[in-house]
Design an enzyme around this catalytic site. Structure first.
Site, PDB file in Angstrom:
ATOM      1  CB  ALA A 281      -0.927  -0.007   1.207  1.00 25.80           C
TER       2      ALA A 281
ATOM      3  CG  HIS B 217      -0.664  -0.503  -4.612  1.00 27.98           C
ATOM      4  ND1 HIS B 217      -1.289  -0.532  -3.387  1.00 27.98           N
ATOM      5  CD2 HIS B 217      -1.193   0.557  -5.275  1.00 27.98           C
ATOM      6  CE1 HIS B 217      -2.162   0.476  -3.323  1.00 27.98           C
ATOM      7  NE2 HIS B 217      -2.106   1.138  -4.443  1.00 27.98           N
ATOM      8  CB  CYS B 218      -2.975  -5.528  -3.125  1.00 28.31           C
ATOM      9  SG  CYS B 218      -1.667  -6.724  -2.761  1.00 28.31           S
ATOM     10  CB  THR B 219      -3.327  -4.414   1.725  1.00 29.37           C
ATOM     11  OG1 THR B 219      -4.565  -3.743   1.442  1.00 29.37           O
ATOM     12  CG2 THR B 219      -2.948  -4.124   3.169  1.00 29.37           C
TER      13      THR B 219
ATOM     14  CB  THR C  44       0.690  -7.111  -5.657  1.00 34.02           C
ATOM     15  OG1 THR C  44      -0.105  -5.966  -5.333  1.00 34.02           O
ATOM     16  CG2 THR C  44       1.973  -6.668  -6.328  1.00 34.02           C
TER      17      THR C  44
END
Length: 349
Positions: A140, A243-245, A251
């Site tokens: 993130a 992106h993700c967390t 991702t």
């Protein structure tokens, strides 16, 4: 489950170690690039370890900032020190004959992320190499500092794909570099994934496996990853970031799909996927250390990346589409012309 994923960014801290995966040996075909292996690994002390193999090349020179910093024969290793500070230190590997490579350490060191890295620098089965500095993957971006944002702007990050769910985006809104285009590509939009917290480690593993399958065959996943690929293919003024967390699951599949589409061997793709365990080790250990043992045992599979998770994605591709090429075409809408253009843009050799 969502709380577990979101918590992974709360205690994130920059890692000092970096893992660079050696490219796989050539599995056939010809390439203008004679290197079968080449790596750059940054040390915590500002040094850089360089390794290379270029069979048949009697001489290899490596330059940084226009100056020769290492040289040797067909195979070698060197440690370079004393280079001036830079956002990212690049090295030009030049063989006696054939096309050279421009490489850097894979990890992009930022104060606000732990898993921001280059998707390139890998060798394909045909002996070509994935360009570096074109596509990035990350956790993130909510905690990026002004210095981080300035650095990403200097690295020419122009498009950011956010793979997270709505509540993740609301709770920890992205910070993106000035001038960059921000695109929501919610992988789990409309799915039932991550609605309840697993109660046992086995349930946690099953949740991760099921989530990986949903990334492949769920409507949200197909739409999101089609957006990412379309953005990479269209944006000739890259760099592109997805992106993700935690930068490891949603991702991770985006990265695995891209590398597989470009022809990177499966074992190399898996090594890149599993590298999140190394980049995120300090952050994950910090999370687990604050939990009771029983709860930590449930959380650990959620924080890990494991071969069985990635394999579940590939298995879902086979079960649903029959082959990876059909997944690209029917699932993500990438036809032969687009795939050819993507390879032309992103491969060297």
């Amino acid at each position: 489950m969502k709380k577990a994923l979101l918590a992974a960014t709360v205690v994130a801290s920059a890692l000092t170690a970096t893992l660079v995966v050696a490219p796989a040996a050539n599995a056939g075909g010809r390439s203008a690039v004679p290197f079968t292996e080449a790596t750059v690994t940054a040390g915590a002390d500002g040094s850089f370890a360089l390794t290379w193999k270029a069979p048949g090349s009697r001489r290899v020179e490596i330059r940084a900032n226009g100056k020769v910093v290492a040289k040797g024969g067909a195979q070698g290793r060197a440690v370079v020190t004393g280079l001036p500070a830079a956002d990212r230190q690049w090295f030009d590997f030049t063989p006696q004959h054939g096309q050279g490579l421009r490489l850097a350490d894979r990890l992009i060191r930022l104060d606000g992320t732990t898993n921001f890295r280059d998707a390139g620098g890998y060798r394909t089965t045909t002996g070509q190499w994935v360009r570096m500095g074109e596509v990035y993957r990350s956790d993130a971006l909510a905690r990026l500092t002004p210095d981080d944002l300035a650095k990403l702007r200097r690295l020419h990050v122009r498009t950011v794909f956010d793979l997270r769910m709505e509540d993740e985006r609301s709770k920890d809104a992205d910070k993106v570099p000035a001038g960059a285009t921000y695109v929501v590509a919610d992988v789990f939009a409309g799915s039932g994934s991550f609605r309840t917290m697993p109660r046992t480690p086995d349930e946690a593993v099953r949740a991760m496996v099921d989530a990986e399958k949903a990334m492949v065959s769920g409507e949200g996943g197909k739409k999101a990853y089609a957006q990412v690929f379309d953005g990479i293919e269209r944006d000739r003024a890259r760099s592109v970031l997805f992106h993700c967390t935690a930068g490891k699951d949603r991702t991770g599949w985006a990265g695995a799909t891209l590398l597989t589409a470009l022809g990177v061997p499966r074992e190399t793709v898996e090594a890149d996927y599993l590298a999140s365990n190394d980049y995120r080790r300090a952050a994950n250990d910090a999370i687990l250390s604050h939990l009771p043992a029983q709860q930590a045992a449930v959380y650990k599979p959620l924080l890990d990346v494991r071969p069985e998770y990635l394999n579940a994605g590939y298995d879902e591709v086979e079960a649903t589409y029959g082959s990876f090429d059909r997944y690209l075409k029917d699932g993500l809408g990438i036809d032969a012309r687009e795939l050819k253009q993507l390879k032309k843009d992103l491969l060297v050799g």
